[in-house]
Design an enzyme around this catalytic site. Sequence first.
Site, PDB file in Angstrom:
ATOM      1  N   LYS A   1      54.653  72.226  37.150  1.00 35.67           N
ATOM      2  CA  LYS A   1      54.006  71.029  37.674  1.00 35.67           C
ATOM      3  C   LYS A   1      53.573  70.061  36.576  1.00 35.67           C
ATOM      4  CE  LYS A   1      52.687  72.525  42.266  1.00 35.67           C
ATOM      5  NZ  LYS A   1      51.609  72.728  43.251  1.00 35.67           N
TER       6      LYS A   1
ATOM      7  N   ARG B   1      53.411  81.409  43.259  1.00 34.29           N
ATOM      8  CA  ARG B   1      54.605  80.725  43.787  1.00 34.29           C
ATOM      9  C   ARG B   1      55.307  80.043  42.621  1.00 34.29           C
ATOM     10  NH1 ARG B   1      56.022  75.583  45.402  1.00 34.29           N
ATOM     11  NH2 ARG B   1      57.438  75.435  47.199  1.00 34.29           N
TER      12      ARG B   1
END
Length: 261
Positions: free
Chosen positions: A203, A237
């Site tokens: 991210k 995740r």
Amino acid sequence: MTYIMGILNVTPDSFSDGGQYVDVEQAMRQARQLVADGADAIDVGGESTRPGAAFVPVEEELARVLPIIKRIKRELNVLVSIDTYKPVVAKAAIEAGADIINDVWGSKWGDRSMVNVAAQYKVPIILMHNRETAHGTDMLAEVRADLEESIRLAKQAGVAEEHIWLDPGIGFMKTHEENLYLMRHLSIVTDFGYPVLLGTSRKSMIGLALGLPTEERLEGTIATVCYGIQQGCDWMRVHDVKEVKRAAQMMDIMLAATKGE
């Protein structure tokens, strides 16, 4: 023990792997690889949740996710979560074999009926923190209050306690500084006592901190995963299952060893 959820985006525009697995055969090859690398679950998503991503109509999202969910459940021994905020998509995905609902809006999108689907089908639902407006002066208190509301909605709908999972929502409606601050205070989420899934893989929080493009964020991802495990998160995740799985196993071993001191 830490569990690993491998990411499988069957989308043309996801921020990291968009366009790579839009074909069912391509997606199945990746699914097999995720399982071989140690994934405990595969998170199938048919609509990108990156900032600025285009809205995907229900029919198109269903056409993307249902064929791969059916193939995975038919050919592989692995849990499948459906990454969607649309109740009709979640319902169809569960009927196709999905085991978990992963809702990036914490059942607050539209008519807020996603929790009804989870209750009806008796499956776990991951309630991720998200919001439409920026945070005020006390971001942590607001994150907690927002999650409390999602939990209340789930309980009112009849979702079993053991089927409520949480996700702090790193990268969703939070500034770079807020993401880092929330990472330091994940206890406000783990203290609820429900299983917590952490999604930091590749991210922008990592990219901004290290000045690295998406494809070079593995080490940063592993650092966030290890930090999350130390703070009590249960599921990770991620895109890079093999490498993260090894790091998570080592963290679990070290944390278990310290308990015997």
